[in-house]
Motif scaffolding. Structure first.
Motif, PDB file in Angstrom:
ATOM      1  N   PHE A 363     -10.399  56.439 -25.237  1.00  0.00           N
ATOM      2  CA  PHE A 363     -11.103  57.617 -25.722  1.00  0.00           C
ATOM      3  C   PHE A 363     -12.616  57.346 -25.776  1.00  0.00           C
ATOM      4  CE2 PHE A 363      -7.384  59.890 -26.469  1.00  0.00           C
ATOM      5  CZ  PHE A 363      -6.467  59.158 -27.212  1.00  0.00           C
ATOM      6  N   ASP A 364     -13.394  58.351 -25.436  1.00  0.00           N
ATOM      7  CA  ASP A 364     -14.858  58.235 -25.437  1.00  0.00           C
ATOM      8  C   ASP A 364     -15.387  58.616 -26.822  1.00  0.00           C
ATOM      9  OD1 ASP A 364     -17.506  59.637 -23.314  1.00  0.00           O
ATOM     10  OD2 ASP A 364     -17.556  58.247 -25.001  1.00  0.00           O
ATOM     11  N   PRO A 365     -15.959  57.671 -27.578  1.00  0.00           N
ATOM     12  CA  PRO A 365     -16.456  57.994 -28.931  1.00  0.00           C
ATOM     13  C   PRO A 365     -17.517  59.083 -28.936  1.00  0.00           C
ATOM     14  CG  PRO A 365     -16.345  55.612 -28.588  1.00  0.00           C
ATOM     15  CD  PRO A 365     -16.129  56.254 -27.259  1.00  0.00           C
ATOM     16  N   GLU A 407     -13.161  57.120 -18.695  1.00  0.00           N
ATOM     17  CA  GLU A 407     -13.019  56.719 -17.300  1.00  0.00           C
ATOM     18  C   GLU A 407     -12.964  57.933 -16.364  1.00  0.00           C
ATOM     19  OE1 GLU A 407     -11.098  55.802 -19.792  1.00  0.00           O
ATOM     20  OE2 GLU A 407     -11.630  53.681 -20.067  1.00  0.00           O
ATOM     21  N   PRO A 408     -13.881  58.007 -15.380  1.00  0.00           N
ATOM     22  CA  PRO A 408     -13.818  59.101 -14.398  1.00  0.00           C
ATOM     23  C   PRO A 408     -12.669  58.872 -13.418  1.00  0.00           C
ATOM     24  CG  PRO A 408     -15.583  57.587 -13.834  1.00  0.00           C
ATOM     25  CD  PRO A 408     -15.037  57.119 -15.154  1.00  0.00           C
ATOM     26  N   GLU A 512     -15.261  67.922  -8.630  1.00  0.00           N
ATOM     27  CA  GLU A 512     -16.010  66.927  -9.387  1.00  0.00           C
ATOM     28  C   GLU A 512     -15.039  65.859  -9.887  1.00  0.00           C
ATOM     29  OE1 GLU A 512     -18.488  70.511 -11.610  1.00  0.00           O
ATOM     30  OE2 GLU A 512     -18.142  68.636 -12.687  1.00  0.00           O
ATOM     31  N   PRO A 513     -15.563  64.697 -10.315  1.00  0.00           N
ATOM     32  CA  PRO A 513     -14.682  63.740 -10.993  1.00  0.00           C
ATOM     33  C   PRO A 513     -14.065  64.363 -12.240  1.00  0.00           C
ATOM     34  CG  PRO A 513     -16.747  62.704 -10.357  1.00  0.00           C
ATOM     35  CD  PRO A 513     -16.929  64.167 -10.117  1.00  0.00           C
ATOM     36  N   LEU A 514     -12.807  64.005 -12.506  1.00  0.00           N
ATOM     37  CA  LEU A 514     -12.082  64.525 -13.664  1.00  0.00           C
ATOM     38  C   LEU A 514     -11.996  63.479 -14.759  1.00  0.00           C
ATOM     39  CD1 LEU A 514      -9.223  66.289 -11.688  1.00  0.00           C
ATOM     40  CD2 LEU A 514     -10.930  67.455 -13.084  1.00  0.00           C
ATOM     41  N   PHE A 515     -11.788  63.954 -16.005  1.00  0.00           N
ATOM     42  CA  PHE A 515     -11.622  63.075 -17.160  1.00  0.00           C
ATOM     43  C   PHE A 515     -10.386  63.531 -17.928  1.00  0.00           C
ATOM     44  CE2 PHE A 515     -15.646  60.744 -17.136  1.00  0.00           C
ATOM     45  CZ  PHE A 515     -16.377  61.515 -16.231  1.00  0.00           C
ATOM     46  N   ALA A 516      -9.561  62.570 -18.362  1.00  0.00           N
ATOM     47  CA  ALA A 516      -8.403  62.919 -19.183  1.00  0.00           C
ATOM     48  C   ALA A 516      -8.885  63.483 -20.510  1.00  0.00           C
ATOM     49  CB  ALA A 516      -7.531  61.691 -19.416  1.00  0.00           C
ATOM     50  N   LEU A 529       1.138  50.868 -20.221  1.00  0.00           N
ATOM     51  CA  LEU A 529       2.208  50.723 -19.242  1.00  0.00           C
ATOM     52  C   LEU A 529       2.167  49.332 -18.653  1.00  0.00           C
ATOM     53  CD1 LEU A 529       1.984  54.122 -17.358  1.00  0.00           C
ATOM     54  CD2 LEU A 529       3.468  53.505 -19.245  1.00  0.00           C
ATOM     55  N   LYS A 530       3.331  48.712 -18.455  1.00  0.00           N
ATOM     56  CA  LYS A 530       3.400  47.381 -17.855  1.00  0.00           C
ATOM     57  C   LYS A 530       2.933  47.449 -16.410  1.00  0.00           C
ATOM     58  CE  LYS A 530       7.186  45.712 -20.742  1.00  0.00           C
ATOM     59  NZ  LYS A 530       8.558  45.175 -20.745  1.00  0.00           N
ATOM     60  N   ASN A 531       2.359  46.309 -15.957  1.00  0.00           N
ATOM     61  CA  ASN A 531       1.886  46.159 -14.578  1.00  0.00           C
ATOM     62  C   ASN A 531       0.728  47.088 -14.265  1.00  0.00           C
ATOM     63  OD1 ASN A 531       3.844  44.246 -14.083  1.00  0.00           O
ATOM     64  ND2 ASN A 531       5.306  45.750 -13.322  1.00  0.00           N
ATOM     65  N   THR A 532      -0.025  47.551 -15.293  1.00  0.00           N
ATOM     66  CA  THR A 532      -1.212  48.341 -15.035  1.00  0.00           C
ATOM     67  C   THR A 532      -2.176  47.506 -14.228  1.00  0.00           C
ATOM     68  OG1 THR A 532      -0.936  49.582 -17.076  1.00  0.00           O
ATOM     69  CG2 THR A 532      -3.124  49.587 -16.093  1.00  0.00           C
ATOM     70  N   SER A 533      -2.719  48.073 -13.165  1.00  0.00           N
ATOM     71  CA  SER A 533      -3.463  47.283 -12.194  1.00  0.00           C
ATOM     72  C   SER A 533      -4.963  47.332 -12.405  1.00  0.00           C
ATOM     73  CB  SER A 533      -3.124  47.758 -10.782  1.00  0.00           C
ATOM     74  OG  SER A 533      -1.764  47.556 -10.525  1.00  0.00           O
ATOM     75  N   TYR A 534      -5.476  48.204 -13.269  1.00  0.00           N
ATOM     76  CA  TYR A 534      -6.910  48.234 -13.482  1.00  0.00           C
ATOM     77  C   TYR A 534      -7.212  48.881 -14.808  1.00  0.00           C
ATOM     78  CZ  TYR A 534      -6.004  52.803 -11.487  1.00  0.00           C
ATOM     79  OH  TYR A 534      -5.474  54.038 -11.209  1.00  0.00           O
TER      80      TYR A 534
END
Length: 534
Positions: A363-365, A407-408, A512-516, A529-534
């Motif tokens: 989350f973005d403060p 994160e974009p 445009e880039p999206l944000f959750a 999640l397990k095995n998250t790659s980045y």
């Protein structure tokens, strides 16, 4: 036998090199003896050697043309008619009763005379001697399930007395079920790998376009700079081209390996189709152990790394324009290290779609509504009645209990999950979504700049651009999964419990880039999640 030019070579203990599938099939004929030999130098091995593929160095081995598909050894062997006088014609049928080969002319009595009406004719496959019992010189018509081998009638009263015996036809029917399943798996894997190959090629084109855009932007910036920084222009362009060329070389290797694996799967599918269509039960049963096991993927899943970006280089060029020579040296050194150390591609283990595109979000403060409290490394957010003392920020929501992630998300595929309590909304939004006031411009999903799913105990509804759609039949769950296919122009929402079920899917043109984004009624937790790659 295949040679070392075959896509999947293996080296056996004597040093000779063969096609993996060919040497396996060759040695399968000697399993009953327990002694195996090299077809070339005749060296013998006991026990059977373990075969492992020779894995090439994908960074240094030159690309080579794919060879044509080769059949299994001993599966096709040209045979000649036993009844021709003089020049013998090629056999087209063999009789399992006569144990003889027939050409097109000499097979006619089997069709025309009632004497042969009980004889069993099959398409000529060669190796008729393998259909004769080596101990009793009788035709192999039965199958011993106890010893898993074909036997004749005399075997059942001698060597295989008291064993579980069935007809070859009945055993073939049972084993064919397994082989059909194997073929289905091969076909599914072949389709999956072809799709991955197409996706990789698409991502390579996207990478080229990104590199071209970055170079154009940098050129425009450098033209506005003083002549004293012209030498930096040349260096940064070289950096872009070097990274693109390195990425292209690496991509060529992955493309080649995927093409090779698809070619191997096509070969395997052809063999399975051939053995399933044969009328020769004995031939089918003798080749069943070799063909019934579905192959495992040979090449790991290849994705473009979302963290690899040429945009950072363009931004650095603008910083260099403002800070001149000393600052340019510092910034260029920093971005050069980032560009060289950030991998372009990520190789993912195949552990399911949930982790295949999993991304780590926080989350973005700077966007948090005044009544929301962050915890657990900015991965959990809880709504409190008391107002929190956050500094003023232009990106903070001040009208709705909402928050965006830092994160974009752009260009690729992303997946994340969130657990929730109380009323809750989840979706994606452009950075340009309004943050001020209680109106449709700043409400997640209720404008053209965002897409969301509203979740409550009463059910779900999908929101976009002032249109909401109730989803009464969607499955309920306290965990929601979101799958963003940016290039595929879609965002999907799933209920996640013991299984995943689709709740709703938006199709959209993303510009445009999206944000959750999240609307928080009580609490929201971003799942690891397990095995998250980045």
């Amino acid at each position: 036998m295949a040679d070392s030019g075959y896509p999947y070579p293996v080296t056996i203990p004597c040093g000779d090199i063969y096609c993996l599938e060919c040497i396996k099939a060759y040695w399968d004929q000697f399993d009953h003896m327990g002694v195996y030999n090299c077809p070339q130098c005749r060296s013998t091995f006991t026990p059977r050697p373990v075969l492992r593929r020779n894995v090439p160095d994908v960074h240094h081995e030159p690309r080579r043309n794919l060879p044509q598909l080769t059949p299994f050894p001993d599966q096709q062997q040209e045979s000649f008619c036993d009844f021709c006088v003089g020049r013998r014609q090629r056999a087209i049928k063999s009789c399992l009763m006569c144990l003889a080969y027939y050409c097109e002319t000499h097979v006619k009595p089997h069709y025309e005379s009632s004497t042969f009406k009980r004889h069993k004719l099959v398409d000529e496959m060669g190796h008729l001697d393998r259909k004769i019992c080596p101990h009793h010189e009788k035709g192999l018509e039965l199958f011993c399930r106890t010893d898993q081998m074909c036997v004749c009638v005399l075997c059942t009263v001698r060597e295989h007395r008291g064993h579980n015996i069935t007809s070859a036809e009945e055993e073939r029917i049972e084993k064919q079920k397994t082989l059909v399943v194997t073929q289905t798996e091969v076909q599914h894997l072949m389709q999956e790998r072809a799709k991955e190959l197409q996706e990789l090629k698409h991502n390579v084109d996207f990478l080229k376009s990104a590199a071209q855009r970055a170079q154009t932007e940098c050129d425009k910036t450098f033209h506005e700079m003083l002549q004293a920084v012209e030498r930096w222009k040349s260096e940064i362009n070289q950096m872009i081209m070097s990274n693109m060329q390195a990425a292209m070389l690496q991509a060529d290797s992955y493309v080649e390996r995927l093409e090779q694996e698809i070619m191997e799967l096509q070969r395997r599918d052809a063999e399975l189709r051939h053995i399933l269509e044969t009328e020769d039960n004995i031939h089918f049963l003798q080749n069943f152990p070799t063909l019934c096991v579905a192959p495992e993927p040979m090449v790991p899943k290849v994705l473009m790394n979302p963290q690899f970006s040429f945009g950072d280089i363009s931004k650095t060029a603008m910083d260099m324009k403002e800070h001149l020579d000393d600052i340019c040296k510092k910034e260029l050194s920093k971005i050069s290290k980032t560009a060289s150390e950030t991998p372009v591609y990520i190789l993912l283990p195949r552990n399911g779609n949930r982790v295949k595109y999993a991304c780590r979000l926080t989350f973005d403060p700077n966007t948090v509504y005044k009544e929301l409290v962050l915890s657990e490394g900015n991965r959990r957010i809880t709504r409190k009645k008391a107002v929190q003392f956050y500094p003023d920020h232009p990106e903070r929501f001040d009208g709705f209990s909402q928050v965006l992630c830092k994160e974009p998300l752009t260009g690729f595929r992303f997946y994340w999950e969130a657990e929730w309590s109380g009323e809750f909304s989840v979706g994606v939004a452009y950075r340009s979504i309004s943050r001020k006031g209680k109106n449709s411009h700043s409400l997640l999903g209720y404008n053209e700049r965002s897409w969301s799913l509203l979740c409550s105990d009463a059910g779900y509804s999908a929101w976009h651009n002032k249109v909401d759609r109730d989803l009464p039949s969607a499955p309920r769950a306290s965990r929601i999964g979101v799958y963003l296919d940016y290039a595929g122009k879609a965002v999907s929402f799933y209920s996640v419990s013991e299984s995943m079920e689709l709740i709703h899917k938006f199709k959209a043109e993303f510009s445009e880039p999206l944000f959750a984004g999240f609307g928080v009624g009580s609490s929201v937790w971003l799942c690891q999640l397990k095995n998250t790659s980045y």
